[in-house]
Motif scaffolding. Structure first.
Motif, mmCIF file in Angstrom:
data_model
loop_
_atom_site.group_PDB
_atom_site.id
_atom_site.type_symbol
_atom_site.label_atom_id
_atom_site.label_comp_id
_atom_site.label_asym_id
_atom_site.label_seq_id
_atom_site.Cartn_x
_atom_site.Cartn_y
_atom_site.Cartn_z
ATOM 1 N N THR A 72 70.931 27.681 91.364
ATOM 2 C CA THR A 72 71.005 25.635 90.970
ATOM 3 C C THR A 72 69.673 26.152 90.154
ATOM 4 O OG1 THR A 72 69.739 25.689 92.631
ATOM 5 C CG2 THR A 72 72.004 25.228 92.833
ATOM 6 N N HIS A 73 68.826 26.489 90.187
ATOM 7 C CA HIS A 73 67.451 26.781 89.452
ATOM 8 C C HIS A 73 67.561 27.482 88.119
ATOM 9 C CE1 HIS A 73 64.279 24.774 92.411
ATOM 10 N NE2 HIS A 73 65.496 25.752 92.769
ATOM 11 N N THR A 103 77.453 18.480 95.744
ATOM 12 C CA THR A 103 75.988 18.757 95.856
ATOM 13 C C THR A 103 75.779 20.663 96.840
ATOM 14 O OG1 THR A 103 75.842 19.058 97.928
ATOM 15 C CG2 THR A 103 74.830 16.933 97.377
ATOM 16 N N ALA A 104 75.230 21.412 96.119
ATOM 17 C CA ALA A 104 75.382 22.795 96.605
ATOM 18 C C ALA A 104 74.641 23.058 98.118
ATOM 19 C CB ALA A 104 73.857 24.070 95.196
ATOM 20 N N THR A 105 74.757 22.456 98.784
ATOM 21 C CA THR A 105 74.168 22.818 100.001
ATOM 22 C C THR A 105 75.852 22.290 100.650
ATOM 23 O OG1 THR A 105 72.560 20.828 100.033
ATOM 24 C CG2 THR A 105 73.110 21.176 102.274
ATOM 25 N N ASP A 156 70.082 33.971 96.367
ATOM 26 C CA ASP A 156 69.514 32.555 94.846
ATOM 27 C C ASP A 156 69.939 34.171 93.693
ATOM 28 O OD1 ASP A 156 67.800 31.327 97.073
ATOM 29 O OD2 ASP A 156 66.305 30.733 95.767
ATOM 30 N N SER A 186 63.673 30.268 94.252
ATOM 31 C CA SER A 186 63.284 28.859 94.054
ATOM 32 C C SER A 186 62.063 29.060 94.817
ATOM 33 C CB SER A 186 64.391 28.121 95.036
ATOM 34 O OG SER A 186 63.990 28.359 96.830
ATOM 35 N N THR A 194 69.338 26.463 102.737
ATOM 36 C CA THR A 194 70.481 26.765 102.287
ATOM 37 C C THR A 194 71.645 26.979 102.353
ATOM 38 O OG1 THR A 194 70.473 25.015 99.522
ATOM 39 C CG2 THR A 194 69.951 23.720 101.577
ATOM 40 N N HIS A 249 77.068 25.059 100.136
ATOM 41 C CA HIS A 249 76.639 26.622 100.841
ATOM 42 C C HIS A 249 77.439 26.369 102.284
ATOM 43 C CE1 HIS A 249 75.065 28.295 97.778
ATOM 44 N NE2 HIS A 249 73.209 27.061 97.873
ATOM 45 N N ASP A 258 72.877 31.558 93.850
ATOM 46 C CA ASP A 258 72.634 30.441 94.298
ATOM 47 C C ASP A 258 72.477 30.276 93.522
ATOM 48 O OD1 ASP A 258 71.959 28.058 93.966
ATOM 49 O OD2 ASP A 258 71.277 27.353 96.033
ATOM 50 N N SER A 291 71.395 19.087 90.700
ATOM 51 C CA SER A 291 70.964 18.161 90.642
ATOM 52 C C SER A 291 68.715 18.212 90.182
ATOM 53 C CB SER A 291 70.346 18.285 92.381
ATOM 54 O OG SER A 291 69.702 19.494 92.722
ATOM 55 N N LYS A 292 69.291 19.751 89.572
ATOM 56 C CA LYS A 292 67.783 20.000 88.928
ATOM 57 C C LYS A 292 67.856 19.966 87.711
ATOM 58 C CE LYS A 292 67.705 22.663 92.845
ATOM 59 N NZ LYS A 292 66.926 21.454 93.696
ATOM 60 N N HIS A 351 67.277 30.123 99.569
ATOM 61 C CA HIS A 351 67.297 29.599 100.348
ATOM 62 C C HIS A 351 67.648 28.540 101.205
ATOM 63 C CE1 HIS A 351 67.301 24.608 98.991
ATOM 64 N NE2 HIS A 351 66.061 24.774 97.970
HETATM 65 C C1 PLP Z 1 67.829 27.524 95.641
HETATM 66 C C2 PLP Z 1 68.705 26.258 95.926
HETATM 67 N N1 PLP Z 1 70.074 25.525 96.497
HETATM 68 C C3 PLP Z 1 70.419 24.883 96.689
HETATM 69 C C4 PLP Z 1 69.696 23.567 96.786
HETATM 70 C C5 PLP Z 1 69.680 21.820 97.180
HETATM 71 O O1 PLP Z 1 70.645 21.617 96.270
HETATM 72 P P1 PLP Z 1 71.430 20.324 95.876
HETATM 73 O O2 PLP Z 1 70.752 19.073 95.966
HETATM 74 O O3 PLP Z 1 73.105 20.561 94.953
HETATM 75 O O4 PLP Z 1 72.456 20.345 97.702
HETATM 76 C C6 PLP Z 1 68.414 23.676 96.122
HETATM 77 C C7 PLP Z 1 67.164 22.201 96.028
HETATM 78 O O5 PLP Z 1 66.304 22.342 96.279
HETATM 79 C C8 PLP Z 1 67.788 24.701 95.934
HETATM 80 O O6 PLP Z 1 66.571 25.273 95.470
#
Ligand code: PLP
Length: 312
Positions: free
Chosen positions: A111-112, A9-11, A80, A84, A36, A14, A109, A153-154, A34
């Motif tokens: 992820t979006h 995961t990105a969490t 970001d 997000s 995280t 980070h 980051d 995850s998105k 974000h």
């Molecule tokens: C900008 C951003 N980074 C990280 C995450 C967390 O990602 P992950 O589900 O891969 O931990 C989110 C999830 O909502 C997010 O919006």
């Protein structure tokens, strides 16, 4: 990208990578990054780094902050990619230029953005660009001094995330980033859904994105027509609506739910008190009927509740 490193995961990325990159140096976190990302920066502070905030829309301020750091110390700038909450794209070329000039690493980051925005091409089907290969390519940047985090995850609905980074840094993280060593990898089933998602992306990703763009534009046109304020300026499928009265949030959530609309609620303290509202996400699976139902619900919502108006 020069190289990649995968974690579930990105969490996790980070939490483990930001402290390694920061060392005992200086971390700058964007004010709307974000949670995280922020938590990763706080972990870095716990391990000896100095933490400061900056505003992504005030690059000059960041430049001054970076310039005030003693020469020779490590500088890491975290924010970001596609934001997000606002759904907007930061000025990556400007921020990257500042970071390169000040000897800082830019940590993004996206992820979006990953799976939605991508490289600009003459034959692109919509302004999101092509291939969904993220904000660095979308903004025409190189990976020099940039570490990109993307997640599945998105857009891909799979448990996997990655770093795009130089090989020497990857080699360091493989021995220094705790979860890479001590936590389990992404499960096989999730790797399978990721691979299937990548095949879909290859075959018809651009057509799907063009459809998401069209549907998002329909929602944004309607929102603007109703005179509602939204921070969305870049047309991406995250549409944040801010309420005038934060105490309406529960009633607004019930109202939308009863109208068949599921949104993400942005309650205090997830967002500052003056940004309480909700976030609409348009997805590839939403039909045109869904979009019409959403727009009808937004019209009715405007008649019953006070929302923020442009300029207020
Ligand atoms: C900008 C951003 N980074 C990280 C995450 C967390 O990602 P992950 O589900 O891969 O931990 C989110 C999830 O909502 C997010 O919006």
């Amino acid at each position: 990208a020069p190289d990649t490193l995968l974690l579930p995961t990105a969490t996790l990325i980070h939490a483990s990578v930001i402290p390694v990159l920061a060392g005992s140096g200086h971390v700058f976190v964007e004010a709307t990054a974000h949670r995280t990302v922020y938590d990763g920066c706080v972990a870095a502070r716990g391990q000896g780094a100095t933490l400061q905030r900056f505003r992504g829309d005030r690059p000059d301020q960041l430049d001054a902050q970076l310039g005030a750091v003693p020469p020779g110390s490590t500088r890491l700038v975290c924010l970001d990619g596609v934001n997000s909450m606002s759904g907007n794209i930061p000025d990556v070329p400007r921020l990257a230029a500042i970071c390169r000039n000040r000897g800082a690493t830019l940590y993004l980051d996206d992820t979006h953005g990953f799976g939605i925005v991508g490289e600009r091409r003459g034959d692109e089907l919509c302004p999101y660009g092509a291939r969904g290969n993220s904000v660095v390519r979308h903004t025409g940047e190189t990976y020099d001094d940039i570490v990109l985090v993307g997640g599945f995850s998105k857009a891909y609905s799979s448990l996997l995330a990655f770093l795009a980074l130089p090989t020497p840094l990857k080699d360091l993280l493989k021995i220094a980033a705790g979860p890479y060593l001590y936590s389990g990898p992404s499960p096989t089933a999730s790797l399978a859904t990721t691979l299937a998602g990548l095949q879909v992306n290859e075959r018809r990703g651009d057509a799907i994105r063009a459809d998401v763009y069209r549907k998002t534009a329909k929602v944004l046109d309607h929102v603007h027509g109703l005179g509602m304020a939204t921070p969305n300026t870049d047309g991406l499928p995250i549409v944040e609506i801010v309420l005038s009265d934060a105490s309406d949030l529960d009633a607004v959530a019930d109202f939308l739910w009863d109208s068949g609309i599921y949104v993400t609620l942005a309650a205090y303290p997830l967002v500052p008190r003056d940004r309480v509202g909700f976030r609409v996400q348009i997805t590839a699976l939403n039909s045109d009927d869904d979009i019409d139902r959403l727009n009808t619900a937004l019209t009715a919502l405007c008649e019953r509740f006070a929302v923020l108006r442009p300029g207020s």
